[in-house]
Write an enzyme that holds these catalytic residues in place. Structure first.
Site, mmCIF file in Angstrom:
data_model
loop_
_atom_site.group_PDB
_atom_site.id
_atom_site.type_symbol
_atom_site.label_atom_id
_atom_site.label_comp_id
_atom_site.label_asym_id
_atom_site.label_seq_id
_atom_site.Cartn_x
_atom_site.Cartn_y
_atom_site.Cartn_z
ATOM 1 N N ALA A 158 -15.174 37.123 25.009
ATOM 2 C CA ALA A 158 -15.716 37.049 23.644
ATOM 3 C C ALA A 158 -15.088 35.832 22.956
ATOM 4 C CB ALA A 158 -15.463 38.347 22.864
ATOM 5 N N HIS A 191 -9.686 30.574 21.034
ATOM 6 C CA HIS A 191 -9.560 30.385 22.492
ATOM 7 C C HIS A 191 -9.850 28.932 22.868
ATOM 8 C CE1 HIS A 191 -10.982 34.776 22.402
ATOM 9 N NE2 HIS A 191 -9.804 34.862 22.987
ATOM 10 N N GLN A 220 -3.839 47.505 29.461
ATOM 11 C CA GLN A 220 -3.128 47.162 28.219
ATOM 12 C C GLN A 220 -3.757 47.827 26.996
ATOM 13 O OE1 GLN A 220 -3.971 42.800 28.531
ATOM 14 N NE2 GLN A 220 -4.228 42.911 26.314
ATOM 15 N N ASP A 246 -0.917 36.227 18.523
ATOM 16 C CA ASP A 246 -0.315 37.404 19.151
ATOM 17 C C ASP A 246 1.158 37.080 19.383
ATOM 18 O OD1 ASP A 246 -2.828 39.100 19.714
ATOM 19 O OD2 ASP A 246 -3.354 37.114 20.424
ATOM 20 N N SER A 264 -10.451 36.380 15.751
ATOM 21 C CA SER A 264 -10.171 37.401 16.760
ATOM 22 C C SER A 264 -11.501 37.900 17.307
ATOM 23 C CB SER A 264 -9.409 38.565 16.107
ATOM 24 O OG SER A 264 -9.507 39.717 16.913
HETATM 25 P P1 AMP Z 1 -7.403 37.453 23.892
HETATM 26 O O1 AMP Z 1 -8.727 37.086 24.493
HETATM 27 O O2 AMP Z 1 -7.510 38.081 22.558
HETATM 28 O O3 AMP Z 1 -6.521 38.196 24.868
HETATM 29 O O4 AMP Z 1 -6.667 36.086 23.598
HETATM 30 C C1 AMP Z 1 -6.448 35.132 24.607
HETATM 31 C C2 AMP Z 1 -5.494 34.078 24.092
HETATM 32 O O5 AMP Z 1 -6.062 33.444 22.942
HETATM 33 C C3 AMP Z 1 -4.139 34.665 23.650
HETATM 34 O O6 AMP Z 1 -3.111 33.771 23.994
HETATM 35 C C4 AMP Z 1 -4.311 34.753 22.158
HETATM 36 O O7 AMP Z 1 -3.093 34.710 21.451
HETATM 37 C C5 AMP Z 1 -5.136 33.511 21.880
HETATM 38 N N1 AMP Z 1 -5.820 33.635 20.599
HETATM 39 C C6 AMP Z 1 -6.553 34.682 20.149
HETATM 40 N N2 AMP Z 1 -6.972 34.467 18.877
HETATM 41 C C7 AMP Z 1 -6.471 33.253 18.530
HETATM 42 C C8 AMP Z 1 -6.538 32.462 17.336
HETATM 43 N N3 AMP Z 1 -7.182 32.879 16.249
HETATM 44 N N4 AMP Z 1 -5.901 31.260 17.329
HETATM 45 C C9 AMP Z 1 -5.229 30.835 18.417
HETATM 46 N N5 AMP Z 1 -5.125 31.529 19.569
HETATM 47 C C10 AMP Z 1 -5.737 32.720 19.623
#
Ligand code: AMP
Length: 280
Positions: A32, A37, A61, A150, A185
């Protein structure tokens, strides 16, 4: 972009890249994909010869089965976005490929996974550590990029990498936000139009807290921010804590730590939102 769905395929492909001494930058995600990302992937592109992204909604998780069931899955869009930024590799395995057997690995992070998110999401960071280590073994990145959004996850990964002396450099990346301040997010798509108007208040309150923080005691600053959040009946605060930026333990006064961060988790409708801001 090369899409790899099995570990065997990925290992073979990566071995070939490694034999050419190319540096691999890696961004693990749960898909997503949004601009947050993409910012990590763009940075990886600048700093490495080859960029790999993984998309895997890691069941171990998730401590809440509804959250896992409702987690947004948009693989066709994701592939298009990755193609646009010329990502080289997508690792996109199925659950049974990653976990053919139940997993019993237990990591010891001391206090680091007991506080903040750890208090409310038991087992979450162990699940994160299991998958990230597995992905590191498969992708063998020189550098791996993690969002400060995170923050506790970043500290867990940094600690695991140091403790196990894994040969990968962990690169923290700043949080990308909507124009109104809301941290991007994948879960934001589940907010209603009305909730989307309320959600930016979280960051606004963190920014105001940062401005006034050191004029107050830590306890006063925390209770000021909590009362601001509680003014919104729609926001159910799980925690708001001012903590040491390394240990994530609560700080008692501003002088006790070299770095301090405020971390928050709130429920808004069906969505649980987290955010944080470095105070100094
Ligand atoms: P996730 O898909 O939510 O597991 O996130 C994958 C990576 O993207 C993780 O390292 C998150 O911390 C990073 N990430 C998610 N949202 C953001 C954001 N708004 N800004 C920067 N990095 C992000």
């Amino acid at each position: 972009m090369k899409i790899l769905k099995t570990i065997a395929q990925a290992e073979q492909y990566i071995d070939d890249i490694k034999s050419q001494s190319k540096a691999i930058g890696f961004v693990p995600t749960m898909g997503a994909l949004h601009s947050g990302h993409i910012s990590l992937l763009k940075r990886a592109t600048i700093e490495n010869d080859v960029v790999a992204c993984s998309i895997f909604v890691n069941p171990i998780q998730f401590n809440n089965p509804d959250d896992l069931k409702n987690y947004p899955r948009t693989i066709d869009d994701d592939i298009q976005k990755l193609e646009e930024i010329e990502c080289d590799i997508l690792f996109y395995p199925e659950v049974k490929e990653v976990y053919p057997e139940p997993v019993f690995d237990k990591y010891n992070f001391g206090q680091l996974d007991k506080v903040l998110e750890g208090k409310f999401r038991p087992g979450h960071f162990n699940g994160v550590a299991v998958i990230v280590r597995k992905l590191f073994e498969i992708i063998q990145p020189d550098r791996a990029y993690f969002g400060m959004k995170d923050y506790q996850q970043l500290r867990i990964i940094q600690t695991m990498t140091e403790n196990l002396e894994l040969p990968v450099q962990i690169i923290p990346c700043p949080t990308l936000r909507e124009k109104n301040g809301l941290a991007m997010s994948s879960r934001n798509v589940r907010l209603t139009a009305k909730e989307r108007l309320i959600a930016p208040s979280i960051y606004r309150i963190l920014v105001e807290l940062k401005k006034k923080a050191t004029a107050l005691s830590v306890a006063e600053a925390e209770s000021w921010a909590l009362s601001q959040l509680n003014n919104f009946k729609e926001l159910k605060v799980e925690y708001l804590e001012i903590v040491d930026s390394k240990t994530l333990l609560p700080v008692k006064d501003w002088k006790g730590s070299d770095g301090v961060v405020v971390c928050v988790a709130v429920h808004l409708g069906y969505v649980r939102l987290i955010d944080n801001l470095i105070i100094f």
